[in-house]
Design a protein around this motif. Sequence first.
Motif, PDB file in Angstrom:
ATOM      1  N   MET A   1       0.839  -1.166   0.000  1.00  0.00           N
ATOM      2  CA  MET A   1       0.000   0.000   0.000  1.00  0.00           C
ATOM      3  C   MET A   1       0.893   1.241   0.000  1.00  0.00           C
ATOM      4  SD  MET A   1      -3.351   0.543   2.377  1.00  0.00           S
ATOM      5  CE  MET A   1      -2.887  -0.856   3.329  1.00  0.00           C
ATOM      6  N   VAL A   2       0.482   2.233  -0.774  1.00  0.00           N
ATOM      7  CA  VAL A   2       1.288   3.442  -0.900  1.00  0.00           C
ATOM      8  C   VAL A   2       0.413   4.666  -0.670  1.00  0.00           C
ATOM      9  CG1 VAL A   2       2.628   4.826  -2.520  1.00  0.00           C
ATOM     10  CG2 VAL A   2       2.898   2.357  -2.512  1.00  0.00           C
ATOM     11  N   TYR A   3       0.942   5.613   0.103  1.00  0.00           N
ATOM     12  CA  TYR A   3       0.276   6.893   0.302  1.00  0.00           C
ATOM     13  C   TYR A   3       1.171   7.972  -0.282  1.00  0.00           C
ATOM     14  CZ  TYR A   3      -1.520  11.125   2.402  1.00  0.00           C
ATOM     15  OH  TYR A   3      -2.011  12.383   2.580  1.00  0.00           O
ATOM     16  N   ILE A   4       0.612   8.788  -1.174  1.00  0.00           N
ATOM     17  CA  ILE A   4       1.370   9.859  -1.822  1.00  0.00           C
ATOM     18  C   ILE A   4       0.760  11.196  -1.431  1.00  0.00           C
ATOM     19  CG2 ILE A   4       2.016  10.879  -4.025  1.00  0.00           C
ATOM     20  CD1 ILE A   4       1.924   8.024  -5.195  1.00  0.00           C
ATOM     21  N   LYS A   5       1.605  12.094  -0.972  1.00  0.00           N
ATOM     22  CA  LYS A   5       1.177  13.450  -0.624  1.00  0.00           C
ATOM     23  C   LYS A   5       1.832  14.405  -1.616  1.00  0.00           C
ATOM     24  CE  LYS A   5      -0.355  16.829   2.050  1.00  0.00           C
ATOM     25  NZ  LYS A   5      -1.740  17.181   2.147  1.00  0.00           N
ATOM     26  N   ASN A   6       1.012  15.159  -2.351  1.00  0.00           N
ATOM     27  CA  ASN A   6       1.516  16.160  -3.299  1.00  0.00           C
ATOM     28  C   ASN A   6       1.649  17.499  -2.600  1.00  0.00           C
ATOM     29  OD1 ASN A   6       1.550  14.857  -6.082  1.00  0.00           O
ATOM     30  ND2 ASN A   6      -0.469  14.281  -5.316  1.00  0.00           N
ATOM     31  N   ILE A   7       2.834  18.098  -2.714  1.00  0.00           N
ATOM     32  CA  ILE A   7       3.048  19.419  -2.136  1.00  0.00           C
ATOM     33  C   ILE A   7       3.807  20.290  -3.130  1.00  0.00           C
ATOM     34  CG2 ILE A   7       3.037  18.579   0.254  1.00  0.00           C
ATOM     35  CD1 ILE A   7       6.096  18.908   0.280  1.00  0.00           C
ATOM     36  N   SER A   8       3.670  21.582  -2.956  1.00  0.00           N
ATOM     37  CA  SER A   8       4.440  22.551  -3.731  1.00  0.00           C
ATOM     38  C   SER A   8       5.437  23.166  -2.758  1.00  0.00           C
ATOM     39  CB  SER A   8       3.495  23.618  -4.293  1.00  0.00           C
ATOM     40  OG  SER A   8       4.214  24.543  -5.054  1.00  0.00           O
ATOM     41  N   LEU A   9       6.700  23.179  -3.135  1.00  0.00           N
ATOM     42  CA  LEU A   9       7.756  23.646  -2.234  1.00  0.00           C
ATOM     43  C   LEU A   9       8.463  24.837  -2.868  1.00  0.00           C
ATOM     44  CD1 LEU A   9       8.936  22.846   0.494  1.00  0.00           C
ATOM     45  CD2 LEU A   9      10.508  21.345  -0.702  1.00  0.00           C
ATOM     46  N   ASP A  10       8.430  25.969  -2.169  1.00  0.00           N
ATOM     47  CA  ASP A  10       9.004  27.206  -2.699  1.00  0.00           C
ATOM     48  C   ASP A  10      10.498  27.276  -2.371  1.00  0.00           C
ATOM     49  OD1 ASP A  10       9.605  29.817  -3.526  1.00  0.00           O
ATOM     50  OD2 ASP A  10       7.606  30.518  -2.980  1.00  0.00           O
ATOM     51  N   PHE A  11      11.290  27.495  -3.381  1.00  0.00           N
ATOM     52  CA  PHE A  11      12.739  27.611  -3.194  1.00  0.00           C
ATOM     53  C   PHE A  11      13.152  29.064  -2.969  1.00  0.00           C
ATOM     54  CE2 PHE A  11      12.520  23.341  -4.386  1.00  0.00           C
ATOM     55  CZ  PHE A  11      13.715  22.739  -4.056  1.00  0.00           C
ATOM     56  N   ASN A  12      12.165  29.963  -2.930  1.00  0.00           N
ATOM     57  CA  ASN A  12      12.431  31.364  -2.618  1.00  0.00           C
ATOM     58  C   ASN A  12      12.573  31.547  -1.109  1.00  0.00           C
ATOM     59  OD1 ASN A  12      12.817  34.066  -2.876  1.00  0.00           O
ATOM     60  ND2 ASN A  12      10.757  34.555  -3.550  1.00  0.00           N
ATOM     61  N   ALA A  13      12.157  30.541  -0.346  1.00  0.00           N
ATOM     62  CA  ALA A  13      12.332  30.482   1.113  1.00  0.00           C
ATOM     63  C   ALA A  13      11.629  31.596   1.865  1.00  0.00           C
ATOM     64  CB  ALA A  13      13.820  30.439   1.467  1.00  0.00           C
ATOM     65  N   GLU A  14      10.540  32.148   1.310  1.00  0.00           N
ATOM     66  CA  GLU A  14       9.813  33.196   2.013  1.00  0.00           C
ATOM     67  C   GLU A  14       8.492  32.713   2.598  1.00  0.00           C
ATOM     68  OE1 GLU A  14       9.334  36.660  -0.413  1.00  0.00           O
ATOM     69  OE2 GLU A  14      11.470  37.014  -0.536  1.00  0.00           O
ATOM     70  N   ASN A  15       8.170  31.447   2.402  1.00  0.00           N
ATOM     71  CA  ASN A  15       6.882  30.930   2.867  1.00  0.00           C
ATOM     72  C   ASN A  15       6.958  30.430   4.302  1.00  0.00           C
ATOM     73  OD1 ASN A  15       5.935  31.463   0.365  1.00  0.00           O
ATOM     74  ND2 ASN A  15       5.837  29.354  -0.320  1.00  0.00           N
ATOM     75  N   LYS A  16       5.786  30.348   4.949  1.00  0.00           N
ATOM     76  CA  LYS A  16       5.699  29.713   6.258  1.00  0.00           C
ATOM     77  C   LYS A  16       5.935  28.224   6.055  1.00  0.00           C
ATOM     78  CE  LYS A  16       1.664  31.810   7.476  1.00  0.00           C
ATOM     79  NZ  LYS A  16       0.447  31.869   8.288  1.00  0.00           N
TER      80      LYS A  16
END
Length: 172
Positions: A1-16
């Motif tokens: 069984m596999v669980y996949i979580k899709n995320i967007s990761l900002d490389f500008n490093a200004e996000n919380k």
Amino acid sequence: MVYIKNISLDFNAENKPLTVCAKQNDADSRFLIITPVSDGKQIDMTNVTAVFCAEKPDGSNIMNYAQKDNDGKIIVELTSQTLALSGIVSCEVKLYQGLSVLSSCRFCVNVEKSLSDKAVESTDEFTILTELIAECKAMLKNSYLDYEKPYLSALQTKILEIEQTTYEEVIE
């Protein structure tokens, strides 16, 4: 069984910091599909190597290669060592291209305590180093064999000469 979580990761490093939830002791089942972005635009992943880095609650570290898919997304496995301890695992992804290094903003994996008896010992995990060492050993072995080829060829020629001489002496 596999669980996949899709995320967007900002490389500008200004996000919380983003938080992903997981369960302690899960293995071979949890993956992150990361879309690398800078100011909302997807980063070109051509000729880029991605590395997942993390620090576990006990201070031990993880450094593993991440895979890339055809759409330029990064695939990170949350290994059994990543999920060995309950608590907050601080993570980032580093992108390497030539001498250039670009690090993402940090994100967290909140590892929820498992109710099972199963205990996994928490240790550092550097599969990236294991893979590099194996690659170097293979290169060293190949270069040694390449270095030895002229000697092997000369040795084979000498053996043939000896066999021929012995054969000719027996006939005479």
